[in-house]
Design an enzyme around this catalytic site. Structure first.
Site, short mmCIF file in Angstrom:
data_model
loop_
_atom_site.label_atom_id
_atom_site.label_comp_id
_atom_site.label_asym_id
_atom_site.label_seq_id
_atom_site.Cartn_x
_atom_site.Cartn_y
_atom_site.Cartn_z
CB SER A 155 -0.86 -0.39 1.07
OG SER A 155 -0.27 0.76 2.29
CE1 TYR A 168 -3.51 -2.47 4.93
CE2 TYR A 168 -3.16 -0.29 5.37
CZ TYR A 168 -3.82 -1.15 4.91
OH TYR A 168 -3.58 -1.17 2.78
N1 LIG Z 1 -8.77 -0.38 -1.30
C1 LIG Z 1 -7.45 0.08 -1.71
O1 LIG Z 1 -7.99 1.68 -1.63
C2 LIG Z 1 -6.42 0.20 -1.22
C3 LIG Z 1 -5.08 0.36 -0.81
C4 LIG Z 1 -3.55 -0.11 -0.74
C5 LIG Z 1 -4.14 -1.02 -0.69
N2 LIG Z 1 -4.93 -2.00 -0.69
C6 LIG Z 1 -4.61 -3.88 -0.19
O2 LIG Z 1 -4.92 -4.27 -1.24
C7 LIG Z 1 -5.77 -5.53 -0.55
C8 LIG Z 1 -7.32 -5.67 -0.71
O3 LIG Z 1 -7.60 -4.76 0.13
P1 LIG Z 1 -9.12 -4.04 -0.54
O4 LIG Z 1 -9.72 -2.67 -0.17
O5 LIG Z 1 -9.61 -5.14 -1.49
O6 LIG Z 1 -9.89 -4.42 1.31
P2 LIG Z 1 -11.20 -5.10 1.41
O7 LIG Z 1 -12.69 -5.15 1.12
O8 LIG Z 1 -10.98 -5.23 3.21
O9 LIG Z 1 -11.24 -6.81 1.77
C9 LIG Z 1 -10.33 -7.26 2.66
C10 LIG Z 1 -10.68 -9.43 2.07
O10 LIG Z 1 -9.48 -10.10 3.12
C11 LIG Z 1 -10.08 -11.00 4.12
N3 LIG Z 1 -10.17 -10.86 4.60
C12 LIG Z 1 -10.14 -10.48 6.30
N4 LIG Z 1 -9.52 -11.17 7.21
C13 LIG Z 1 -9.31 -12.38 6.61
C14 LIG Z 1 -9.06 -13.41 7.32
N5 LIG Z 1 -8.44 -13.23 8.78
N6 LIG Z 1 -8.70 -14.60 6.69
C15 LIG Z 1 -8.77 -14.43 6.00
N7 LIG Z 1 -9.51 -13.79 5.09
C16 LIG Z 1 -9.39 -12.33 5.53
C17 LIG Z 1 -11.58 -10.17 3.33
O11 LIG Z 1 -12.58 -11.11 4.15
P3 LIG Z 1 -14.67 -11.02 4.20
O12 LIG Z 1 -15.43 -10.13 3.14
O13 LIG Z 1 -15.12 -11.88 4.81
O14 LIG Z 1 -14.13 -10.24 5.46
C18 LIG Z 1 -11.90 -9.90 2.09
O15 LIG Z 1 -12.44 -10.67 1.32
C19 LIG Z 1 -5.31 -5.28 0.88
O16 LIG Z 1 -3.95 -6.08 0.64
C20 LIG Z 1 -5.12 -4.26 1.07
O17 LIG Z 1 -4.18 -3.55 1.79
C21 LIG Z 1 -5.97 -1.40 -0.28
#
Ligand SMILES: NC(=O)c1ccc[n+]([C@@H]2O[C@H](COP(=O)([O-])OP(=O)(O)OC[C@H]3O[C@@H](n4cnc5c(N)ncnc54)[C@H](OP(=O)(O)O)[C@@H]3O)[C@@H](O)[C@H]2O)c1
Length: 258
Positions: A155, A168
């Site tokens: 990130s 995080y």
């Molecule tokens: N979105 C952004 O703007 C952004 C920016 C920079 C980096 N990122 C990175 O991109 C990646 C995806 O982020 P996102 O925005 O898509 O996040 P998100 O919408 O919160 O999705 C996270 C996923 O991780 C799963 N998860 C959480 N805890 C878990 C556990 N204990 N065991 C198994 N699965 C688990 C969740 O499952 P449930 O749905 O079942 O809870 C969900 O499917 C992450 O690594 C994040 O740091 C995102």
């Protein structure tokens, strides 16, 4: 060619077997759909079975290769759980061509001075220890691929650490270090390459948690970033190792796709 102009062939991931963690929502869900759309057999790993089933159905409805569901809560998973997973994958698929380490626990923004230690452990378990153990357990399967791609999701905190992002932010720094370490250790005598991706911004549950007022248009939809995800998993990025694709909008230098 700039990566932003890269358009993967419809069969860019044909015959590839790819594991996606956190595949039930957000970027993981969208990446799983995109991988299947480009021909991959996707293993959907996540903690909420109903969400994984929905993604499975979406892949089926779109005519993609039959996916597999592997419910797992990374928070409590031990090395034995990852070894069991690898054994099941070995029996079913015989190899792995890619892993997208994507699952994440944010845990809210809090000053370190009052950061709850239990929460600290949980976040490092999901965001850092689990990707390490999963990689270690799956390495023999990845080595059976002609070209295996391991991708860690980082990130903006890796570029610029910020106050209050706590475990995080620290986990993302460490994940980038882990990526470089695996990349160097595997670069000779294996077909396993290791890179990271920084999505920058994407309108997902995580982003809405941090910026509750954000509306559509304030950040890209996850679909807008999928060319980069497909690129990293495809043979088109075969020469990449130990590198980062940065999708953040403030990134002035676009990575080049071969
Ligand atoms: N979105 C952004 O703007 C952004 C920016 C920079 C980096 N990122 C990175 O991109 C990646 C995806 O982020 P996102 O925005 O898509 O996040 P998100 O919408 O919160 O999705 C996270 C996923 O991780 C799963 N998860 C959480 N805890 C878990 C556990 N204990 N065991 C198994 N699965 C688990 C969740 O499952 P449930 O749905 O079942 O809870 C969900 O499917 C992450 O690594 C994040 O740091 C995102």
């Amino acid at each position: 060619m700039l990566l932003q102009d890269y358009q993967p062939r419809p069969d860019a991931l044909a015959e590839r077997v790819i594991l996606v963690t956190g595949a039930g929502a957000g970027l993981g869900r969208t990446a799983a759909l995109a991988f299947a759309q480009h021909g991959a057999t996707v293993i959907l790993l996540g903690r909420t079975t109903s969400k994984l089933e929905k993604v499975y159905d979406e892949i089926e409805a779109a005519g993609g290769p039959q996916a597999a569901i592997y419910p797992m809560n990374l928070e409590g998973a031990s090395i034995k759980d990852f070894e069991d997973l690898a054994e099941r994958l070995e029996e079913t698929f015989g190899r792995l061509d890619g892993v997208l380490h994507n699952a994440v626990l944010l845990g809210g923004l809090t000053p370190l001075e009052i950061y709850d230690i239990e929460r600290w452990y949980k976040i490092l378990q999901v965001n850092l220890n689990a990707p390490f153990m999963l990689t270690q357990a799956c390495l023999p399967l990845l080595k059976k691929s002609g070209d295996a791609s391991l991708v860690f999701t980082i990130s903006n905190q890796v570029k610029q650490p910020k106050a209050y992002w706590g475990a995080y932010g620290v986990s993302k720094w460490a994940l980038q270090g882990l990526m470089h370490t695996w990349a160097e250790e595997l670069e000779n005598n294996t077909n396993v390459r290791v890179n990271s991706i920084n999505p920058g911004q994407a309108l997902t549950g995580l982003r809405r948690q941090v910026y509750p007022g954000q509306a559509a248009g304030d950040a890209p939809e996850p679909e807008a970033l999928m060319h980069a995800y497909v690129y990293l998993m495809s043979l088109d990025s075969r020469e990449m190792n130990g590198q980062t694709i940065d999708c953040s909008p403030d990134e002035s230098v676009s990575p080049t796709a071969s």
